[in-house]
Design a protein around this motif. Structure first.
Motif, mmCIF file in Angstrom:
data_model
loop_
_atom_site.group_PDB
_atom_site.id
_atom_site.type_symbol
_atom_site.label_atom_id
_atom_site.label_comp_id
_atom_site.label_asym_id
_atom_site.label_seq_id
_atom_site.Cartn_x
_atom_site.Cartn_y
_atom_site.Cartn_z
ATOM 1 N N THR A 170 34.850 27.483 41.597
ATOM 2 C CA THR A 170 34.964 28.505 40.563
ATOM 3 C C THR A 170 36.325 29.188 40.683
ATOM 4 N N ARG A 171 36.698 29.902 39.628
ATOM 5 C CA ARG A 171 37.962 30.636 39.618
ATOM 6 C C ARG A 171 37.744 31.988 38.943
ATOM 7 N N PRO A 172 38.605 32.982 39.239
ATOM 8 C CA PRO A 172 38.591 34.212 38.438
ATOM 9 C C PRO A 172 38.867 33.885 36.976
ATOM 10 N N MET A 173 38.497 34.798 36.090
ATOM 11 C CA MET A 173 38.741 34.590 34.659
ATOM 12 C C MET A 173 40.238 34.722 34.395
ATOM 13 N N ILE A 174 40.920 33.601 34.386
ATOM 14 C CA ILE A 174 42.384 33.515 34.337
ATOM 15 C C ILE A 174 42.914 34.430 35.445
ATOM 16 N N ALA A 175 43.791 35.399 35.117
ATOM 17 C CA ALA A 175 44.281 36.323 36.145
ATOM 18 C C ALA A 175 43.655 37.695 35.990
ATOM 19 N N GLY A 176 42.562 37.778 35.221
ATOM 20 C CA GLY A 176 41.931 39.063 34.989
ATOM 21 C C GLY A 176 42.844 39.990 34.208
ATOM 22 N N ASN A 177 42.757 41.274 34.485
ATOM 23 C CA ASN A 177 43.631 42.258 33.863
ATOM 24 C C ASN A 177 45.011 42.158 34.496
ATOM 25 N N MET A 178 45.995 41.697 33.751
ATOM 26 C CA MET A 178 47.328 41.476 34.304
ATOM 27 C C MET A 178 47.926 42.752 34.880
ATOM 28 N N GLN A 179 47.534 43.897 34.363
ATOM 29 C CA GLN A 179 48.058 45.162 34.883
ATOM 30 C C GLN A 179 47.608 45.423 36.326
ATOM 31 N N ARG A 180 46.574 44.720 36.785
ATOM 32 C CA ARG A 180 46.047 44.919 38.141
ATOM 33 C C ARG A 180 46.600 43.910 39.134
ATOM 34 N N GLN A 181 47.526 43.059 38.685
ATOM 35 C CA GLN A 181 48.179 42.119 39.588
ATOM 36 C C GLN A 181 49.236 42.853 40.432
ATOM 37 N N LEU A 231 51.044 51.885 31.766
ATOM 38 C CA LEU A 231 49.789 51.148 31.833
ATOM 39 C C LEU A 231 48.846 51.655 30.750
ATOM 40 N N PHE A 232 47.953 50.785 30.300
ATOM 41 C CA PHE A 232 47.042 51.110 29.209
ATOM 42 C C PHE A 232 45.599 50.919 29.653
ATOM 43 N N GLU A 233 44.702 51.679 29.040
ATOM 44 C CA GLU A 233 43.286 51.493 29.311
ATOM 45 C C GLU A 233 42.811 50.214 28.626
ATOM 46 N N LEU A 234 42.161 49.355 29.392
ATOM 47 C CA LEU A 234 41.713 48.051 28.901
ATOM 48 C C LEU A 234 40.285 47.825 29.387
ATOM 49 N N SER A 235 39.340 48.487 28.756
ATOM 50 C CA SER A 235 37.976 48.507 29.283
ATOM 51 C C SER A 235 37.326 47.124 29.302
ATOM 52 N N ASN A 236 37.499 46.347 28.243
ATOM 53 C CA ASN A 236 36.877 45.015 28.197
ATOM 54 C C ASN A 236 37.538 44.058 29.180
ATOM 55 N N THR A 237 38.856 44.111 29.249
ATOM 56 C CA THR A 237 39.574 43.238 30.184
ATOM 57 C C THR A 237 39.229 43.600 31.622
ATOM 58 N N ASP A 238 39.053 44.896 31.899
ATOM 59 C CA ASP A 238 38.645 45.321 33.237
ATOM 60 C C ASP A 238 37.251 44.797 33.582
ATOM 61 N N LEU A 239 36.347 44.834 32.603
ATOM 62 C CA LEU A 239 35.000 44.318 32.855
ATOM 63 C C LEU A 239 35.045 42.828 33.180
ATOM 64 N N ILE A 240 35.845 42.090 32.422
ATOM 65 C CA ILE A 240 35.988 40.655 32.680
ATOM 66 C C ILE A 240 36.644 40.410 34.040
ATOM 67 N N HIS A 241 37.626 41.248 34.372
ATOM 68 C CA HIS A 241 38.306 41.154 35.665
ATOM 69 C C HIS A 241 37.295 41.281 36.807
ATOM 70 N N SER A 242 36.358 42.220 36.662
ATOM 71 C CA SER A 242 35.405 42.509 37.735
ATOM 72 C C SER A 242 34.176 41.609 37.706
ATOM 73 N N ASN A 243 33.766 41.198 36.512
ATOM 74 C CA ASN A 243 32.466 40.530 36.373
ATOM 75 C C ASN A 243 32.545 39.083 35.907
ATOM 76 N N GLY A 244 33.745 38.585 35.619
ATOM 77 C CA GLY A 244 33.869 37.253 35.047
ATOM 78 C C GLY A 244 34.313 36.189 36.037
ATOM 79 N N PHE A 245 34.008 34.947 35.716
ATOM 80 C CA PHE A 245 34.518 33.782 36.449
ATOM 81 C C PHE A 245 34.377 32.569 35.553
ATOM 82 N N TYR A 246 34.941 31.447 35.966
ATOM 83 C CA TYR A 246 34.670 30.211 35.239
ATOM 84 C C TYR A 246 34.638 29.017 36.180
ATOM 85 N N CYS A 247 34.029 27.953 35.697
ATOM 86 C CA CYS A 247 34.045 26.678 36.408
ATOM 87 C C CYS A 247 34.661 25.630 35.487
#
Length: 385
Positions: free
Chosen positions: A328-339, A349-365
Motif C-alpha cells: 500500500t501507499r499514502p494517497m499520493i503525497a497527501g497534503n503537499m503543505q505538510r511535506q 499556508l491555506f486550510e485544506l480540510s478535505n485534503t487533510d482528511l485524505i492525508h490522515s485517512n487515505g491510502f491506495y493499493c
C-alpha cells in the motif's frame, strides 16, 4: 506492478533486438515517432518527449516563463493532493504556490474550490492534477479559467485514458503532462511527455528540453531564430536562445513508447474492469467514503484509492493489507503543505480540510493489468467489513 512492462517477455526481447541492431541510442527518430503517435492517441497536435514526467512539469513551467506568459512572483494555484514534482518547479522558478483543496467524492479540485480561492488570492495560472484516474467538473474549471485569463495546466500522469463527455483528461488545459514511469499506465522505464495544441509553446518546450538549442525545431523556426539573432549555420551548433536544461530522452525511451502504445487501450480496459470489481467492496462497507465517477465515460484508474472514516480505521485496513502481502501507499503525497520541504520555502499556508482528511485517512493499493482473479479476490477480502 508485477512487471516493468505489459507483455514483459515480448517487450524485453524486442528491446534487446533493437539495442543490438541500432546505430543510435541518443534522442532521434524513435523519439520523434513516439511524439507523433502519442499526440495522435491523445488527440493533441503537439507532443514533446522528456526523460521523465517530472522533467515534463519543469520544462512546461520554464517554457511559459521564457515566453513571458508567466513571470517571477506570479501566483500559481495547484491541487494540494499531488506529487512533489508538480509543486517544486513552482517554487524553484520563483512563482508563488497557492494550494487548493479537493472534493472528497472525486479526490479532485472542483470549480467551486477554484472560484473560492481565486476570490481570496487571484492567481495567474492553475496547475491541476487529475488524481488517480478521477476528475471533478474540469470543463467548468476550464470555462472559469478562460473567463479570467488564467493559464490552465494539467498533470495527467495518473489519468491517461480517462474520458469525459466533454473530452479526454489532459486536453482541457493549454498543456498537459504525462509520465511513463514503470508503475504508470504505460512504461518506458522513465519518461514523460507534454501535449499541447499551442505550436509556439511546443517549440519553446523543445528549446527548454535541449539546453536552449534550436536543433530539434523545424527548419522554418530555425531560420527565423537564426535570422533574428544573426547566427550563422556554423555558430548555430553551440548557440543557446533561451533558458533550458538537458531533459532529453534516449532512443530506448522512444522505442519502448512506440512498442507499449499498442497495448494501451487494452491496459486501460483491464484497469477499469479491475477497479469496478474492487469498488463494490468499498461501496458496501460504511467504514469508507465513496467516490463519484458517474460523470466519467471511461475510468482509467491509476490505483485503488481508499478513504477511511477515521485514522484508526485506516490503520486497521493497512494492517489487513500488510498481513496479506499487499503493498500500500499514502494517497499520493497527501497534503503537499505538510511535506517537510514545503514550509522551508513557502510561508502562505491555506486550510485544506478535505485534503487533510485524505492525508490522515487515505491510502491506495496497486491496480494494474496483471492482477489475477485471485489477486482481486484477496484485495476485496481486505476491504470487507
Amino acid at each position: 506492478m508485477k512487471n516493468a512492462f505489459l507483455k514483459e517477455a515480448e517487450t524485453k526481447k524486442a528491446l534487446a533486438d533493437f539495442i543490438l541492431s541500432t546505430d543510435r541510442l541518443s534522442m532521434g527518430n524513435h523519439c520523434s515517432k513516439f511524439e507523433v503517435s502519442f499526440s495522435t492517441k491523445q488527440q493533441r497536435s503537439n507532443a514533446v518527449l522528456f526523460n521523465s514526467g517530472g522533467s515534463a512539469n519543469l520544462a512546461m513551467l520554464q517554457a511559459l516563463i521564457n515566453l513571458g506568459r508567466l513571470n517571477t512572483g506570479d501566483p500559481v494555484a495547484y491541487s494540494a493532493l499531488t506529487w512533489s514534482t508538480n509543486t517544486m518547479p513552482i517554487i524553484q522558478m520563483g512563482l508563488e504556490p497557492i494550494a487548493l483543496d479537493c472534493e472528497l467524492d472525486t479526490l479532485n479540485v472542483s470549480s467551486q474550490k477554484v472560484k473560492e480561492r481565486y476570490e481570496e488570492v487571484p492567481f495567474k495560472a492553475l496547475f491541476i492534477t487529475n488524481v488517480l484516474g478521477f476528475t471533478a467538473d474540469i470543463d467548468q474549471i476550464k470555462k472559469f479559467c478562460n473567463e479570467n485569463n488564467i493559464l490552465l495546466l494539467e498533470d495527467n500522469c495518473e489519468s491517461l485514458g480517462t474520458v469525459l463527455p466533454q473530452g479526454r483528461t489532459g486536453n482541457f488545459g493549454i498543456a498537459s503532462t504525462f509520465s511513463f514511469y514503470v508503475a504508470h499506465h504505460m512504461s518506458t522505464i522513465e519518461g514523460g511527455m507534454v501535449c499541447t495544441n499551442d505550436k509556439e509553446l511546443a517549440d519553446m518546450l523543445k528549446i527548454v528540453r535541449a539546453n536552449g538549442w534550436d536543433r530539434n525545431l523545424d527548419k522554418k523556426k530555425q531560420d527565423e531564430l537564426r535570422e533574428t539573432h544573426r547566427i550563422s549555420d556554423f555558430e548555430s551548433n553551440y548557440t543557446f536562445y533561451d533558458l533550458g536544461y538537458n531533459l532529453r530522452p534516449t532512443e530506448i525511451t522512444g522505442f519502448l513508447g512506440n512498442y507499449q502504445l499498442q497495448f494501451l487501450d487494452h491496459t486501460i480496459d483491464l484497469r477499469e474492469k479491475n477497479y469496478l470489481e474492487i469498488e463494490r467492496a468499498i461501496s458496501e462497507n460504511d467504514d469508507f467514503h465513496n467516490l463519484d465517477h458517474a460523470h466519467i465515460l471511461k475510468l482509467s484508474t491509476f490505483a485503488v484509492p481508499v478513504i477511511c472514516k477515521t485514522k484508526e480505521l485506516r490503520q486497521h485496513y493497512l494492517n489487513r493489507f500488510d498481513s496479506s502481502g499487499i503493498e500500500t501507499r499514502p494517497m499520493i503525497a497527501g497534503n503537499m503543505q505538510r511535506q517537510p520541504y514545503y514550509t522551508k520555502y513557502v510561508k502562505q499556508l491555506f486550510e485544506l480540510s478535505n485534503t487533510d482528511l485524505i492525508h490522515s485517512n487515505g491510502f491506495y493499493c496497486g491496480n494494474y493489468p496483471e492482477l489475477s482473479t485471485d489477486d482481486i479476490a484477496l484485495i476485496i477480502s481486505c476491504l470487507e467489513k
